[in-house]
Enzyme design. Sequence first.
Site, PDB file in Angstrom:
ATOM      1  N   GLY A 214      69.502  -2.556   9.951  1.00  0.00           N
ATOM      2  CA  GLY A 214      69.411  -2.424  11.245  1.00  0.00           C
ATOM      3  C   GLY A 214      70.557  -0.883  11.588  1.00  0.00           C
TER       4      GLY A 214
ATOM      5  N   GLY B  90      67.465  -5.310   7.206  1.00  0.00           N
ATOM      6  CA  GLY B  90      66.688  -5.203   8.107  1.00  0.00           C
ATOM      7  C   GLY B  90      65.079  -4.580   7.451  1.00  0.00           C
TER       8      GLY B  90
ATOM      9  N   GLU C  86      75.231  -7.323   3.212  1.00  0.00           N
ATOM     10  CA  GLU C  86      75.709  -7.729   4.632  1.00  0.00           C
ATOM     11  C   GLU C  86      77.131  -8.080   4.284  1.00  0.00           C
ATOM     12  OE1 GLU C  86      71.563  -7.641   5.373  1.00  0.00           O
ATOM     13  OE2 GLU C  86      72.792  -8.492   3.838  1.00  0.00           O
TER      14      GLU C  86
ATOM     15  N   ASP D  76      70.618 -11.593   6.721  1.00  0.00           N
ATOM     16  CA  ASP D  76      69.825 -12.261   7.938  1.00  0.00           C
ATOM     17  C   ASP D  76      68.385 -11.888   7.797  1.00  0.00           C
ATOM     18  OD1 ASP D  76      70.361  -9.662   8.509  1.00  0.00           O
ATOM     19  OD2 ASP D  76      70.409  -9.915  10.626  1.00  0.00           O
TER      20      ASP D  76
END
Length: 372
Positions: free
Chosen positions: A82, A131, A154, A162
């Site tokens: 992301g 992402g 992360e 995620d």
Amino acid sequence: MTPTTPITPATPITSGTGDDPVLVRTEGHTGYLTLNRPKALNALSHDMVRRVDEALTAWEHDPAVETVVISGAGERGLCAGGDIRSIHADARDGDGTATAAFWYDEYRLNARIARYPKPYVAAMDGIVMGGGVGVSAHGSVRIVTERSKVAMPETGIGFVPDVGGTYLLTLAPGELGTHLGLTGASVGARDALLCGLADHFVPSDGLPGLLAALATEPVPDVLSRYVREAPEGELDGHREWIDHCYAADTVEEIVERLLDHGATAAKEAAGTILAKSPTSLKVTLAALRRARDLGPLERVLEQEYRVSCAALSSPDLVEGIRAQVVDKDRDPRWSPATLAGVTDADVARFFAPLGARELSLAADGSGQEAPW
């Protein structure tokens, strides 16, 4: 489709210019998506997520489109994750609403990809992280090359895996997923195949030909010509200490087992873990353990949304992105600074229900509109 069935090609379309963040086109019976921010390693923005979702909607209901392909522009990779600079600014200076809305739509897209009714071919060449894993590793045909570097890094920025990452990691054999989730280590082609993050290996010089052939030929026929044996990996040879050490109930015990083990790689893993955010490590381990019992991807994504939203108010997310991406001093000052300083209550806060802001996904990956 049988070889004798005539192909009715989709009407050729091209959406966007060379400057648009997602290039959309059809050729033959295939829809092609190209993430097009090569200078930013194709990092995902909210607009990019919406564009991909719109294309999938159109193609799902177009009988002339039989296959979808996603790839990344440039030479460096599919997608590095992301747009964390935007997340950093929103968490630091805003109220987090923009980022929460981005994740809301991104996680719905991840679930949609996993349930997409047509072959979804992901070219996982080069860097595929965060992402980038979400828009590729949930697909039905996932291709890696000798250049692939797949990771969920992360914990190094004060965040937690995620985009369905905790779901994917729990499906890996033994405790390999726990190892990757806590350390954030990247894996190459063979190890991505071992961990269930990819399906096929294709040499990078064969990838353009494969993607072009998908315009006019069925996916199995094309794969049969291009798929090769992947080069040797590393993780299979480390299974003994990985499965033993990461089976422990707490991060502290995992680190202790790694340090006590005779393998040099185990001690190196301990050092890597100890450099990460203590809060993120404990929340990640809890998320992985909980994910094992949640069932389908949709339930895990709902949990991840709670965790992600809670992270927006955690000091470690802003600090981690600052240290790794903004200032690049690589010296994050975590708060709390040690594993011992992170209490069970601190961890539990990340899993608290969100009330009206909850993400709720149906079994097909769809859900209600975002309450923003």
